[in-house]
Design an enzyme around this catalytic site. Sequence first.
Site, PDB file in Angstrom:
ATOM      1  N   ASN A 145       0.806  -1.239   0.000  1.00  0.00           N
ATOM      2  CA  ASN A 145       0.000   0.000   0.000  1.00  0.00           C
ATOM      3  C   ASN A 145       0.834   1.280   0.000  1.00  0.00           C
ATOM      4  O   ASN A 145       0.428   2.294  -0.566  1.00  0.00           O
ATOM      5  CB  ASN A 145      -1.024  -0.004   1.143  1.00  0.00           C
ATOM      6  CG  ASN A 145      -0.399  -0.133   2.504  1.00  0.00           C
ATOM      7  OD1 ASN A 145       0.762  -0.510   2.641  1.00  0.00           O
ATOM      8  ND2 ASN A 145      -1.168   0.172   3.530  1.00  0.00           N
ATOM      9  N   ARG A 190      11.226   3.528   5.733  1.00  0.00           N
ATOM     10  CA  ARG A 190      11.006   3.559   7.182  1.00  0.00           C
ATOM     11  C   ARG A 190      11.815   2.465   7.883  1.00  0.00           C
ATOM     12  O   ARG A 190      12.090   2.553   9.073  1.00  0.00           O
ATOM     13  CB  ARG A 190       9.507   3.365   7.392  1.00  0.00           C
ATOM     14  CG  ARG A 190       9.036   3.353   8.766  1.00  0.00           C
ATOM     15  CD  ARG A 190       7.735   4.092   8.841  1.00  0.00           C
ATOM     16  NE  ARG A 190       6.613   3.180   8.848  1.00  0.00           N
ATOM     17  CZ  ARG A 190       5.360   3.594   9.056  1.00  0.00           C
ATOM     18  NH1 ARG A 190       5.095   4.871   9.209  1.00  0.00           N
ATOM     19  NH2 ARG A 190       4.394   2.742   9.087  1.00  0.00           N
ATOM     20  N   LYS A 223      12.275  -7.733   1.410  1.00  0.00           N
ATOM     21  CA  LYS A 223      11.344  -8.386   0.488  1.00  0.00           C
ATOM     22  C   LYS A 223      10.103  -7.521   0.335  1.00  0.00           C
ATOM     23  O   LYS A 223       9.302  -7.398   1.249  1.00  0.00           O
ATOM     24  CB  LYS A 223      10.924  -9.768   1.010  1.00  0.00           C
ATOM     25  CG  LYS A 223      10.204 -10.569  -0.047  1.00  0.00           C
ATOM     26  CD  LYS A 223       9.200 -11.545   0.508  1.00  0.00           C
ATOM     27  CE  LYS A 223       7.895 -10.911   0.893  1.00  0.00           C
ATOM     28  NZ  LYS A 223       7.146 -10.275  -0.200  1.00  0.00           N
ATOM     29  N   ALA A 237       6.355  -6.376  -1.357  1.00  0.00           N
ATOM     30  CA  ALA A 237       5.166  -7.141  -1.750  1.00  0.00           C
ATOM     31  C   ALA A 237       5.265  -7.451  -3.241  1.00  0.00           C
ATOM     32  O   ALA A 237       5.724  -6.624  -4.025  1.00  0.00           O
ATOM     33  CB  ALA A 237       3.911  -6.330  -1.462  1.00  0.00           C
ATOM     34  N   GLY A 283       2.546  -5.513   7.703  1.00  0.00           N
ATOM     35  CA  GLY A 283       1.573  -6.295   6.933  1.00  0.00           C
ATOM     36  C   GLY A 283       0.407  -6.684   7.820  1.00  0.00           C
ATOM     37  O   GLY A 283       0.133  -6.033   8.834  1.00  0.00           O
ATOM     38  N   GLU A 314       4.492  -3.979  12.473  1.00  0.00           N
ATOM     39  CA  GLU A 314       3.436  -2.996  12.199  1.00  0.00           C
ATOM     40  C   GLU A 314       2.305  -3.769  11.541  1.00  0.00           C
ATOM     41  O   GLU A 314       2.396  -4.123  10.365  1.00  0.00           O
ATOM     42  CB  GLU A 314       3.949  -1.902  11.246  1.00  0.00           C
ATOM     43  CG  GLU A 314       5.051  -1.047  11.802  1.00  0.00           C
ATOM     44  CD  GLU A 314       4.604  -0.152  12.940  1.00  0.00           C
ATOM     45  OE1 GLU A 314       3.395  -0.069  13.232  1.00  0.00           O
ATOM     46  OE2 GLU A 314       5.494   0.454  13.559  1.00  0.00           O
ATOM     47  N   ARG A 347      -7.095   9.023   2.214  1.00  0.00           N
ATOM     48  CA  ARG A 347      -5.676   8.943   1.908  1.00  0.00           C
ATOM     49  C   ARG A 347      -5.400   7.525   1.413  1.00  0.00           C
ATOM     50  O   ARG A 347      -5.854   6.555   2.011  1.00  0.00           O
ATOM     51  CB  ARG A 347      -4.866   9.236   3.173  1.00  0.00           C
ATOM     52  CG  ARG A 347      -3.380   9.124   3.015  1.00  0.00           C
ATOM     53  CD  ARG A 347      -2.701   9.714   4.251  1.00  0.00           C
ATOM     54  NE  ARG A 347      -1.258   9.533   4.186  1.00  0.00           N
ATOM     55  CZ  ARG A 347      -0.571   8.691   4.956  1.00  0.00           C
ATOM     56  NH1 ARG A 347      -1.197   7.968   5.863  1.00  0.00           N
ATOM     57  NH2 ARG A 347       0.729   8.588   4.833  1.00  0.00           N
ATOM     58  N   CYS A 356      -3.449   1.040   6.899  1.00  0.00           N
ATOM     59  CA  CYS A 356      -3.789   0.484   8.213  1.00  0.00           C
ATOM     60  C   CYS A 356      -4.244   1.599   9.150  1.00  0.00           C
ATOM     61  O   CYS A 356      -4.872   1.345  10.165  1.00  0.00           O
ATOM     62  CB  CYS A 356      -2.616  -0.276   8.792  1.00  0.00           C
ATOM     63  SG  CYS A 356      -1.105   0.673   8.770  1.00  0.00           S
ATOM     64  N   GLU A 416     -10.771  -4.900   8.548  1.00  0.00           N
ATOM     65  CA  GLU A 416     -10.276  -3.720   7.831  1.00  0.00           C
ATOM     66  C   GLU A 416     -10.921  -3.657   6.451  1.00  0.00           C
ATOM     67  O   GLU A 416     -10.842  -4.617   5.679  1.00  0.00           O
ATOM     68  CB  GLU A 416      -8.753  -3.823   7.655  1.00  0.00           C
ATOM     69  CG  GLU A 416      -7.973  -3.330   8.846  1.00  0.00           C
ATOM     70  CD  GLU A 416      -6.465  -3.298   8.551  1.00  0.00           C
ATOM     71  OE1 GLU A 416      -5.899  -4.369   8.316  1.00  0.00           O
ATOM     72  OE2 GLU A 416      -5.887  -2.201   8.567  1.00  0.00           O
TER      73      GLU A 416
HETATM   74  P1  ADP Z   1      -1.534  -7.564   2.828  1.00  0.00           P
HETATM   75  O1  ADP Z   1      -2.882  -7.911   3.276  1.00  0.00           O
HETATM   76  O2  ADP Z   1      -1.135  -6.162   2.980  1.00  0.00           O
HETATM   77  O3  ADP Z   1      -1.157  -8.148   1.492  1.00  0.00           O
HETATM   78  P2  ADP Z   1       0.258  -9.491   3.998  1.00  0.00           P
HETATM   79  O4  ADP Z   1       0.539  -9.649   5.442  1.00  0.00           O
HETATM   80  O5  ADP Z   1      -0.336 -10.653   3.271  1.00  0.00           O
HETATM   81  O6  ADP Z   1      -0.627  -8.210   3.930  1.00  0.00           O
HETATM   82  O7  ADP Z   1       1.572  -9.076   3.210  1.00  0.00           O
HETATM   83  C1  ADP Z   1       2.507  -8.169   3.698  1.00  0.00           C
HETATM   84  C2  ADP Z   1       3.878  -8.639   3.270  1.00  0.00           C
HETATM   85  O8  ADP Z   1       4.131  -9.892   3.886  1.00  0.00           O
HETATM   86  C3  ADP Z   1       4.050  -8.863   1.774  1.00  0.00           C
HETATM   87  O9  ADP Z   1       5.349  -8.511   1.393  1.00  0.00           O
HETATM   88  C4  ADP Z   1       3.840 -10.354   1.653  1.00  0.00           C
HETATM   89  O10 ADP Z   1       4.455 -10.917   0.512  1.00  0.00           O
HETATM   90  C5  ADP Z   1       4.524 -10.831   2.912  1.00  0.00           C
HETATM   91  N1  ADP Z   1       4.127 -12.172   3.336  1.00  0.00           N
HETATM   92  C6  ADP Z   1       2.925 -12.762   3.239  1.00  0.00           C
HETATM   93  N2  ADP Z   1       2.966 -14.003   3.758  1.00  0.00           N
HETATM   94  C7  ADP Z   1       4.238 -14.214   4.197  1.00  0.00           C
HETATM   95  C8  ADP Z   1       4.919 -15.306   4.836  1.00  0.00           C
HETATM   96  N3  ADP Z   1       4.312 -16.428   5.126  1.00  0.00           N
HETATM   97  N4  ADP Z   1       6.228 -15.127   5.134  1.00  0.00           N
HETATM   98  C9  ADP Z   1       6.874 -13.987   4.852  1.00  0.00           C
HETATM   99  N5  ADP Z   1       6.273 -12.928   4.258  1.00  0.00           N
HETATM  100  C10 ADP Z   1       4.980 -13.037   3.933  1.00  0.00           C
END
Ligand code: ADP
Length: 490
Positions: free
Chosen positions: A164, A172, A187, A189, A241, A263, A291, A297, A394
């Site tokens: 997002n 950050r 890593k 998204a 996330g 967070e 926004r 979040c 959410e």
């Molecule tokens: P959103 O609902 O914002 O997509 P997520 O928590 O699914 O929230 O994703 C936030 C980040 O966490 C992304 O970079 C996603 O690829 C990563 N992510 C999701 N699942 C895993 C996991 N099992 N291990 C590590 N990172 C993950």
Amino acid sequence: MVSASQEHEARVVDAAPKKLYINGQWRDAREGRVLNVHDPSTGSVLCTVADASPEDGRDALDAAQAAQKDFAAMPPRKRASILMRAFELMHERQDDLAMLMTLEMGKPLAEAAGEVAYAAEFFRHFAEEATRISGGYQTAPAGNARFVIRKEPVGPSLLITPWNFPLAMGTRKIGPAIAAGCTSVLKPAELTPLSMLALAQVLEDAGAPPGVVNIVVTSTAGQVMEPLIRSGIARKLSFTGSTPVGKKLLEQCADKVLRTSMELGGNAAFVVFEDADLDKAVEGAMLAKMRNSGEACTAANRMFIHRSVMHEFSEKLAQRMGQLKVGRGVDEGVQVGPMVDATQRDKVKELVDDAVGAGAKVVVGGEAGPGEGFFYQPTVLRDVPLQARMWNEEIFGPVAPLTPFDTETEVVDLVNDTEYGLVNYVYTNDLTRALRVAENIESGMVGLNQGVVSNPAAPFGGMKESGLGREGGDTGIDEFLETKYIGIAM
Ligand code: ADP
């Protein structure tokens, strides 16, 4: 004829880095895998990007580990200079970075440009923090020893960011990591990797040494990150996330007792008391709700309006929401872009349909569309019953649900009736009430007569299941520092 905007779109996508950034090298994934990046305003594929395997992830962490010792020894002023130069480069490249972000994420260009500036500000803030890391010298109570207290970098850090705010959620974390002397593997998204890869280019150009920041894009986040978390090499995980993924990662971190910053989700309330300045409250609600098209979040998820001002507030808010121009974020004058993907758009639709089914009234909007992309109309719902799913989930979209309240005690209980505790917003002109309510609210942040709390110089973070630790402010760097005490006999 190709318009200037179309030419700009094609140019930035063409120029964007599309490989993994490991040990200062741009390289393909070992297995040659790629993933598609989409434009959510059309649903079409923008380009492909290297898609890392667990081996690529391990290469990145090895590079971070190899670079850690020298980087920790780099003079703080030099680490600060890298961040300051990166801040400047982000401003020089603001238009292109904004275009890239709008194309992969959907937010209107003006908002994307705003995020580039906001993201860059974390680099400037932490450049200033890097040279202020302090310690202590103390006499032991018995007088027979001295304590030297010193802050040291935690070590190689894993950073995971959401889609997002594709740049700001990265700076950050990278900002304090560099300031503290920690190397990292980030890593992003998979929906929005281009902004982060462009940021890696900025950091390389700003003089970050090889291995200090490594970027691993992958469509198999769990498979790539879990072995790194459990490796014993990484000493820290900073994650932004969802709460369910955050909880899973906390369990994985327990294995090697990693330091964690989390967070996670929010369920922000927006409270308008009867004595509030209603025009300012509407203004604040537009920000707190719209926004990032509500994909934040911190977005106001539950709006509690005093019964005596409900009619006036809802009419004013509906008027403003109904006037918003929805469309491709790259088009002139657009104020609301698409949701990031079909899943997100369908979730918003499902939550609105559920609320309407439970008796909520649609004041404006209430529909998906228009067009090919993943759009949802700015929506105001009134009299949303408390059993509607959106009070507990959410929404992450441009939907403002309103419900009336009568007393302060009642509304404080409603605000706190959630497992989340990230941020809440309160509008009132009664100073004592403002402070009383702010103190009684269970959240890491409170917006008093303001609809945005995010600021690199303030500690951002949540209570309860919204997270652990704070980012930004004068405490953000502590998340990447260990405290060592050296006892000296006298
Ligand atoms: P959103 O609902 O914002 O997509 P997520 O928590 O699914 O929230 O994703 C936030 C980040 O966490 C992304 O970079 C996603 O690829 C990563 N992510 C999701 N699942 C895993 C996991 N099992 N291990 C590590 N990172 C993950």
